[in-house]
Design an enzyme around this catalytic site. Sequence first.
Site, PDB file in Angstrom:
ATOM      1  N   THR A   1      -6.764 -42.746-129.419  1.00 10.75           N
ATOM      2  CA  THR A   1      -7.108 -41.786-128.374  1.00 10.75           C
ATOM      3  C   THR A   1      -8.609 -41.808-128.120  1.00 10.75           C
ATOM      4  O   THR A   1      -9.402 -41.983-129.046  1.00 10.75           O
ATOM      5  CB  THR A   1      -6.682 -40.377-128.836  1.00 10.75           C
ATOM      6  OG1 THR A   1      -5.272 -40.356-128.985  1.00 10.75           O
ATOM      7  CG2 THR A   1      -7.101 -39.312-127.839  1.00 10.75           C
TER       8      THR A   1
ATOM      9  N   THR B   1      -8.594 -36.328-131.884  1.00  8.83           N
ATOM     10  CA  THR B   1      -7.795 -37.544-131.997  1.00  8.83           C
ATOM     11  C   THR B   1      -7.078 -37.529-133.338  1.00  8.83           C
ATOM     12  O   THR B   1      -7.684 -37.206-134.361  1.00  8.83           O
ATOM     13  CB  THR B   1      -8.666 -38.807-131.890  1.00  8.83           C
ATOM     14  OG1 THR B   1      -7.850 -39.960-132.156  1.00  8.83           O
ATOM     15  CG2 THR B   1      -9.832 -38.798-132.862  1.00  8.83           C
TER      16      THR B   1
ATOM     17  N   GLY C   1      -0.768 -35.888-133.464  1.00 10.21           N
ATOM     18  CA  GLY C   1      -0.717 -34.789-132.524  1.00 10.21           C
ATOM     19  C   GLY C   1       0.106 -33.595-132.936  1.00 10.21           C
ATOM     20  O   GLY C   1      -0.254 -32.449-132.624  1.00 10.21           O
TER      21      GLY C   1
END
Length: 357
Positions: A197, A248, A251
Amino acid sequence: MKKAMFAALAALFALSAPVAAEDHEKPEWSIAIHGGAGTLDPDRMTPERRAAYEAALQEALDAGAKVLAEGGSAMEAVKAAILPMEDSPLFNAGKGAVFTWDGRNELDASIMDGRDRSAGAVTGVTTIRNPILLADTVRTESEHVFLMGEGAEQFAVEQGIETAPPEYFATEARRKSLERMKSEELSALDVDTKFGTVGAVALDQDGNLAAGTSTGGMTGKRWGRIGDTPVIGAGTYADNRSCAVSATGWGEYFIRVGVAMNICLRLAYGQQIVSAGDPEGEKDHSFIAQGIADAVMAEVKQLGGDGGVILVTPEGHAIFSFNTTGMYRGRADSSGMSEVAIFGGDVEAGASNTPDH
């Protein structure tokens, strides 16, 4: 009285012995970027590959810093920094995004303006060349915050956002990761040794903050899985009163902890306590910001999640915190500082790597 205040603050936020930074004059502008965190081993990275990542990080950092140095807004700087990372196959965002279980590249992004806390986010788009631009257009040209899939792409066409065919996003390295995952019956964490990310946070010369994040998610994701990147408050948050954060990592855990907003709220309260006990402003607030970021990342680790964050405070402190062995990162400000780093051993002032928490 001051000692009591600081002791109470440490207990309240469970600070993990952060190192206080030296006092510095407030920079006119500041920016930090990341290109993912994860299990990074310097012994397994060739000099050529390391140089490629450092060059890509520096390009993104320079793009955002240029906007700020010329008096541009934090919002414009965040987009300027993220765009080259979305266009690079080195990162898991835009071109170079990982594949879903069904062999698609599905993209997520979000952005937030600290001036008014306006925000935009998109998830599951497959034809948007630069999802961060679509997220910002959702913020500015719609009454909504969060759009998904086909609806988000229809909105993009109506707004003239640049699209690209599916093959634009596909890279051989990411395809091989999916094939290995399926053939060896591995988990996403076995093939994604890092979370690629990308993100940026910035403070502009007018004192405004902004944050943005973009990703391709996790290799082999199924059933329409959505991570923290497009979730305002989990992967992205900005508020002029406290900080701007981009995250990042794994998640699911960042969503459960509400990492980005959690850090900003703790910091806002922490600043109030410090100001009450230190009315003359003798204490460097970077001490508080670093400790809070470390504490929140320790909470993520305690639940079983990995990753990292970048944040910028209203005072211009650019801070990193990650509980992995490395995070692709960089920061710059108006004092002339400009640096990029990859591994946990690449220690710079105002950064913390706490893998054992």
